[in-house]
Design a protein around this motif. Structure first.
Motif, PDB file in Angstrom:
ATOM      1  N   GLU A  30     -14.706  22.385  -5.279  1.00  0.00           N
ATOM      2  CA  GLU A  30     -14.211  22.289  -6.648  1.00  0.00           C
ATOM      3  C   GLU A  30     -13.854  20.847  -6.977  1.00  0.00           C
ATOM      4  N   GLU A  31     -13.172  20.191  -6.057  1.00  0.00           N
ATOM      5  CA  GLU A  31     -12.773  18.804  -6.284  1.00  0.00           C
ATOM      6  C   GLU A  31     -13.989  17.907  -6.463  1.00  0.00           C
ATOM      7  N   PHE A  73     -15.797  18.605  -9.966  1.00  0.00           N
ATOM      8  CA  PHE A  73     -15.149  18.166 -11.199  1.00  0.00           C
ATOM      9  C   PHE A  73     -14.683  16.705 -11.172  1.00  0.00           C
ATOM     10  N   GLU A 106     -13.768  14.371 -14.465  1.00  0.00           N
ATOM     11  CA  GLU A 106     -12.388  13.920 -14.629  1.00  0.00           C
ATOM     12  C   GLU A 106     -12.319  12.408 -14.787  1.00  0.00           C
ATOM     13  N   GLN A 158      -9.730  21.258 -18.627  1.00  0.00           N
ATOM     14  CA  GLN A 158      -8.633  21.928 -17.918  1.00  0.00           C
ATOM     15  C   GLN A 158      -8.882  23.425 -17.804  1.00  0.00           C
ATOM     16  N   VAL A 190     -11.438  24.042 -15.023  1.00  0.00           N
ATOM     17  CA  VAL A 190     -10.827  23.939 -13.695  1.00  0.00           C
ATOM     18  C   VAL A 190      -9.941  25.149 -13.424  1.00  0.00           C
ATOM     19  N   ASP A 223     -10.116  27.945 -10.487  1.00  0.00           N
ATOM     20  CA  ASP A 223      -8.961  28.218  -9.624  1.00  0.00           C
ATOM     21  C   ASP A 223      -8.677  29.714  -9.547  1.00  0.00           C
TER      22      ASP A 223
END
Length: 211
Positions: free
Chosen positions: A77-78, A81, A85, A122, A125, A129
């Motif tokens: 995920e990090e 994105f 970001e 947001q 993300v 999550d």
């Protein structure tokens, strides 16, 4: 989401007092057809065992497997994105530098457009999550379903009628803690589970998209 939270739910469910083997007895009917008077039930003497459910999860193969999969999802995920970001950060910095020379109406328009981009990011993300959270909860439920009968079986073998959370016990004699026995049996019964990306049950979401 930390595995400690998962373990905390187990502790609440599994460390509750379990009473079994009530002694039931009856009495002969009284003369002249009067109804029988039930004899008082005997309360069994407590025989206590303790277990650290958080430790069982952390030490078990399946608990470590779930944690590894969740960590991999978080890292993916990090990576996924990170570029978006960084682009938003650069756009925000550029807008901050230009805003002073823009007409008020243009300032308002550009701010609104940028805030909409940030909110959409947001939400993206946050939705991801939630899928990871839901998958971890689903996997946890499978472990709970396997661990419950294991704990009950150990209690039956040792003639216990009370199981306490080890963290709530100040002192306990040797042999009362069945955590390692439970780990060994859980390793054999359920060494791993697949963590799928699924929505959590309604009302179980933790947190909300930042505004």
């Amino acid at each position: 989401m930390s595995m400690t939270k998962f373990g905390g739910r187990w502790a609440h469910a599994c460390a509750a007092t379990v009473l079994a083997g009530f002694l039931m007895s009856g009495s002969a009917a009284l003369a002249q057809g009067k109804p029988a008077t039930p004899a008082p039930q005997a309360t069994p003497a407590p025989k206590v065992l303790v277990a650290n459910v958080n430790a069982i999860f952390a030490a078990s193969k399946v608990g470590q497997d779930i944690e590894r999969q969740v960590k991999a999802y978080r890292q993916a995920e990090e990576t996924q994105f990170k570029g978006e970001e960084e682009a938003l950060k650069r756009e925000g910095q550029t807008l901050q530098q230009q805003i002073a020379i823009l007409a008020p109406s243009v300032q308002k328009q550009k701010r609104a457009a940028f805030e909409a981009k940030v909110a959409a990011f947001q939400k993206k993300v946050h939705d991801r999550d939630l899928l990871i959270q839901g998958g971890a909860m689903q996997a946890q439920q499978q472990v709970e379903n396997a661990l419950g009968p294991i704990l009950q079986g150990i209690m039956a073998e040792r003639g216990a009628n009370v199981l306490l959370d080890r963290r709530a016990v100040v002192l306990a004699a040797g042999g009362l803690d069945i955590s390692q026995v439970a780990v060994d049996r859980l390793n054999k019964k359920l060494p791993s589970v697949k963590v799928n990306l699924v929505a959590p049950p309604p009302g179980a979401e933790q947190g909300a998209p930042a505004q």
